[in-house]
Design a protein around this motif. Structure first.
Motif, PDB file in Angstrom:
ATOM      1  N   ALA A 147       5.964  13.971  -6.294  1.00  0.00           N
ATOM      2  CA  ALA A 147       6.728  12.727  -6.120  1.00  0.00           C
ATOM      3  C   ALA A 147       8.228  12.957  -6.232  1.00  0.00           C
ATOM      4  N   ASN A 148       8.645  13.857  -7.103  1.00  0.00           N
ATOM      5  CA  ASN A 148      10.073  14.090  -7.300  1.00  0.00           C
ATOM      6  C   ASN A 148      10.736  14.722  -6.091  1.00  0.00           C
ATOM      7  N   GLN A 149       9.922  15.264  -5.167  1.00  0.00           N
ATOM      8  CA  GLN A 149      10.486  15.884  -3.979  1.00  0.00           C
ATOM      9  C   GLN A 149      10.630  14.897  -2.833  1.00  0.00           C
ATOM     10  N   ASP A 150      10.050  13.709  -3.003  1.00  0.00           N
ATOM     11  CA  ASP A 150      10.115  12.709  -1.937  1.00  0.00           C
ATOM     12  C   ASP A 150      11.515  12.114  -1.845  1.00  0.00           C
ATOM     13  N   VAL A 151      11.883  11.753  -0.623  1.00  0.00           N
ATOM     14  CA  VAL A 151      13.153  11.058  -0.413  1.00  0.00           C
ATOM     15  C   VAL A 151      13.107   9.690  -1.044  1.00  0.00           C
ATOM     16  N   ASP A 152      11.936   9.039  -0.924  1.00  0.00           N
ATOM     17  CA  ASP A 152      11.781   7.679  -1.465  1.00  0.00           C
ATOM     18  C   ASP A 152      10.374   7.569  -2.020  1.00  0.00           C
ATOM     19  N   THR A 153      10.220   7.306  -3.301  1.00  0.00           N
ATOM     20  CA  THR A 153       8.906   7.224  -3.928  1.00  0.00           C
ATOM     21  C   THR A 153       8.703   5.827  -4.509  1.00  0.00           C
ATOM     22  N   VAL A 154       7.537   5.272  -4.269  1.00  0.00           N
ATOM     23  CA  VAL A 154       7.219   3.940  -4.751  1.00  0.00           C
ATOM     24  C   VAL A 154       6.338   4.070  -5.967  1.00  0.00           C
ATOM     25  N   GLU A 155       6.665   3.377  -7.055  1.00  0.00           N
ATOM     26  CA  GLU A 155       5.868   3.418  -8.272  1.00  0.00           C
ATOM     27  C   GLU A 155       4.537   2.718  -8.052  1.00  0.00           C
ATOM     28  N   ASP A 156       3.481   3.291  -8.668  1.00  0.00           N
ATOM     29  CA  ASP A 156       2.162   2.671  -8.563  1.00  0.00           C
ATOM     30  C   ASP A 156       2.099   1.439  -9.460  1.00  0.00           C
ATOM     31  N   TYR A 201       0.809  -1.219   0.000  1.00  0.00           N
ATOM     32  CA  TYR A 201       0.000   0.000   0.000  1.00  0.00           C
ATOM     33  C   TYR A 201       0.848   1.277   0.000  1.00  0.00           C
ATOM     34  N   LEU A 202       2.143   1.113   0.056  1.00  0.00           N
ATOM     35  CA  LEU A 202       3.022   2.276   0.196  1.00  0.00           C
ATOM     36  C   LEU A 202       2.998   3.128  -1.072  1.00  0.00           C
ATOM     37  N   GLN A 203       2.709   4.423  -0.891  1.00  0.00           N
ATOM     38  CA  GLN A 203       2.659   5.367  -2.004  1.00  0.00           C
ATOM     39  C   GLN A 203       3.946   6.178  -2.094  1.00  0.00           C
ATOM     40  N   SER A 204       4.360   6.781  -0.983  1.00  0.00           N
ATOM     41  CA  SER A 204       5.580   7.585  -0.974  1.00  0.00           C
ATOM     42  C   SER A 204       6.040   7.754   0.459  1.00  0.00           C
ATOM     43  N   ALA A 205       7.274   8.218   0.614  1.00  0.00           N
ATOM     44  CA  ALA A 205       7.806   8.427   1.953  1.00  0.00           C
ATOM     45  C   ALA A 205       8.841   9.539   1.934  1.00  0.00           C
ATOM     46  N   SER A 206       8.858  10.299   3.003  1.00  0.00           N
ATOM     47  CA  SER A 206       9.849  11.345   3.177  1.00  0.00           C
ATOM     48  C   SER A 206      10.149  11.454   4.670  1.00  0.00           C
ATOM     49  N   LYS A 207      11.012  12.362   5.024  1.00  0.00           N
ATOM     50  CA  LYS A 207      11.319  12.554   6.444  1.00  0.00           C
ATOM     51  C   LYS A 207      10.104  13.088   7.205  1.00  0.00           C
ATOM     52  N   LYS A 208       9.196  13.751   6.463  1.00  0.00           N
ATOM     53  CA  LYS A 208       8.029  14.356   7.124  1.00  0.00           C
ATOM     54  C   LYS A 208       6.867  13.389   7.287  1.00  0.00           C
ATOM     55  N   ALA A 209       6.689  12.487   6.327  1.00  0.00           N
ATOM     56  CA  ALA A 209       5.522  11.608   6.391  1.00  0.00           C
ATOM     57  C   ALA A 209       5.694  10.394   5.503  1.00  0.00           C
ATOM     58  N   ILE A 210       5.015   9.310   5.877  1.00  0.00           N
ATOM     59  CA  ILE A 210       4.896   8.102   5.054  1.00  0.00           C
ATOM     60  C   ILE A 210       3.448   8.044   4.579  1.00  0.00           C
ATOM     61  N   VAL A 211       3.263   7.850   3.278  1.00  0.00           N
ATOM     62  CA  VAL A 211       1.917   7.903   2.717  1.00  0.00           C
ATOM     63  C   VAL A 211       1.555   6.559   2.095  1.00  0.00           C
ATOM     64  N   PHE A 212       0.379   6.042   2.460  1.00  0.00           N
ATOM     65  CA  PHE A 212      -0.168   4.820   1.889  1.00  0.00           C
ATOM     66  C   PHE A 212      -1.387   5.172   1.040  1.00  0.00           C
ATOM     67  N   ARG A 213      -1.704   4.309   0.086  1.00  0.00           N
ATOM     68  CA  ARG A 213      -2.944   4.440  -0.658  1.00  0.00           C
ATOM     69  C   ARG A 213      -3.701   3.124  -0.535  1.00  0.00           C
ATOM     70  N   MET A 214      -4.940   3.199  -0.096  1.00  0.00           N
ATOM     71  CA  MET A 214      -5.674   1.981   0.189  1.00  0.00           C
ATOM     72  C   MET A 214      -7.171   2.247   0.290  1.00  0.00           C
ATOM     73  N   ASN A 215      -7.944   1.175   0.420  1.00  0.00           N
ATOM     74  CA  ASN A 215      -9.365   1.264   0.666  1.00  0.00           C
ATOM     75  C   ASN A 215      -9.607   1.691   2.108  1.00  0.00           C
ATOM     76  N   GLN A 216     -10.662   2.449   2.328  1.00  0.00           N
ATOM     77  CA  GLN A 216     -10.969   2.958   3.657  1.00  0.00           C
ATOM     78  C   GLN A 216     -11.068   1.841   4.690  1.00  0.00           C
ATOM     79  N   GLU A 217     -11.639   0.707   4.287  1.00  0.00           N
ATOM     80  CA  GLU A 217     -11.840  -0.390   5.235  1.00  0.00           C
ATOM     81  C   GLU A 217     -10.530  -1.033   5.669  1.00  0.00           C
ATOM     82  N   GLN A 218      -9.438  -0.762   4.963  1.00  0.00           N
ATOM     83  CA  GLN A 218      -8.156  -1.384   5.298  1.00  0.00           C
ATOM     84  C   GLN A 218      -7.359  -0.584   6.322  1.00  0.00           C
TER      85      GLN A 218
END
Length: 310
Positions: free
Chosen positions: A301-310, A250-267
Motif C-alpha cells: 500500500a505504501n508504494q501506491d500513488v493513492d491508497t484508500v483506507e479500508d 469498492y476502491l482499494q488502491s490505485a496507481s499509474k499501473k492499475a486501479i484495484v477494487f475489492r468486492m463480492n464476485q457477483e458485483q
C-alpha cells in the motif's frame, strides 16, 4: 484448544525492530500459514517460539503454559525444522534417524525407523547416504527427525526454500498428511504465497515486523475479498470519475499501473457496466482472489500513488 498464544511480542536488535508488538493464536490441528516477505520477521518470531532467542517484550504460551516458565517440558512436545536441516551427510537416512532418535532418548526398533522413513516417503532410499539425496529428500528427512519424539506441534521455517517444483509438491503433501492423517498442528512460515494458499487453514501476514492480518483462510480469501484489477486508457482520469461515483465504495488502491477494487464476485458485472457508462476506456479488468494478490494489496500500500483506507 489453543496450541500457541502470542501476546504483544517484540524483538529489537539495537535500533532495528525485527518483530514489533505482534499477537496471534494457533488452534489445535491448524495448518497455520505464517506469511511475509523476506526480512518481515518470520524467522525471528519462530526463534522466539523455540527459545533460541529471547524476546524484548511480550510473552508466549504453548499448550496453555508459559514458555518462559516451562521451557523444557514444552519443547519436548515440539518438533521443528529451521531452514535447512542439519544432517550427517556421510551416513544413510536410516542411520541419521536412528542417531537422532537416540539423542532424543528414544530407542527405535528397525521396523519403527522404517515406518518413520516411509511416513515421509523415504523408505526406498533408507540405506542411501544423505549426500546422494536431493534437497527435497533432505528436507523430508529433516522433518522425519523432527517427528521422532511424536510431537504435538511441528514448526517449519521456509521448508520449501531452494526446492524444485516436485520437491515443493512433496513437502506440501507431507504437511497435509501430518495434519489430516496424523492430527498434528503445523505452523509453517513461507514467502511462497501460492503454496500456503493450498494448504493453510488459518494464516497470519506480517510485514516489516508488524502484524497485518490474521484469520481463517476461507474468510480472508472468500468472495468478499476478491480483488478486481482495472487498467484503462488513462488511469489518473478514470480515478477522478470513479471517486465521484458509487464505485468509490469498492476502491482499494490505485496507481499509474492499475486501479484495484475489492468486492463480492457477483458485483463485478455491475462494476463493468458502470465503468462503461462513465465513458472510461477499459483495457482490461481482471478479477482475482489469490493469496498473492491479497498479500500484495496489504503489504504494498505504501508504494501506491493513492491508497484508500479500508
Amino acid at each position: 484448544m489453543l496450541i500457541i498464544q502470542v501476546f504483544s511480542l517484540s524483538k529489537h536488535f539495537k535500533e532495528i525492530k525485527a518483530v514489533d508488538d505482534i499477537s496471534f493464536s494457533v488452534h489445535e490441528a491448524d495448518i497455520y500459514g505464517f506469511l511475509g516477505q523476506n526480512g518481515a520477521g518470520k524467522s525471528t518470531t519462530i526463534r522466539m517460539l523455540l527459545t533460541l532467542i529471547n524476546p524484548t517484550a511480550g510473552r508466549i504460551e504453548i499448550f496453555g503454559r508459559s514458555l518462559a516458565a516451562n521451557r523444557a517440558s514444552i519443547l519436548r512436545e515440539v518438533g521443528a525444522v529451521i531452514e535447512r536441516p542439519d544432517l550427517y551427510k556421510y551416513l544413510t537416512g536410516y542411520e541419521n534417524l536412528s542417531i537422532f532418535a537416540r539423542l532424543s532418548g528414544i530407542r527405535f526398533s528397525k521396523p519403527r525407523i522404517m515406518e518413520q522413513l516411509d511416513r515421509v516417503g523415504l523408505s526406498a532410499r533408507a540405506h542411501s547416504r544423505v549426500e546422494t539425496y536431493s534437497q527435497g529428500m533432505k528436507q523430508r528427512l529433516g522433518i522425519a527427525v523432527a517427528l521422532v519424539h511424536d510431537p504435538k506441534l511441528i514448526i517449519l521455517d521456509e521448508p520449501t526454500n531452494g526446492l524444485d517444483p516436485q520437491g515443493i509438491a512433496d513437502i506440501r503433501n507431507l504437511i497435509l498428511h501430518l495434519s489430516r492423517d496424523q492430527k498434528k498442528t503445523v505452523l509453517v512460515s513461507s514467502h511462497l504465497l501460492s503454496e500456503i494458499e493450498q494448504i493453510a487453514t488459518r494464516m497470519l501476514i506480517i510485514n516489516k515486523g508488524k502484524k497485518i492480518v490474521e484469520g481463517d483462510v476461507r474468510d480472508l480469501l472468500g468472495p468478499t475479498r476478491m480483488l478486481v484489477e482495472l487498467n484503462t486508457t488513462d488511469n489518473e482520469a478514470a480515478l477522478i470519475r470513479i471517486k465521484a461515483s458509487t464505485c468509490n465504495a469498492y476502491l482499494q488502491s490505485a496507481s499509474k499501473k492499475a486501479i484495484v477494487f475489492r468486492m463480492n464476485q457477483e458485483q463485478v458485472p455491475l462494476l463493468t457496466q458502470q465503468l462503461v457508462d462513465m465513458g472510461i476506456g477499459i483495457l482490461s479488468i481482471k478479477p482475482r482472489h489469490a493469496l498473492e494478490e491479497y498479500f500484495l494489496s496489504l503489504t504494498s500500500a505504501n508504494q501506491d500513488v493513492d491508497t484508500v483506507e479500508d
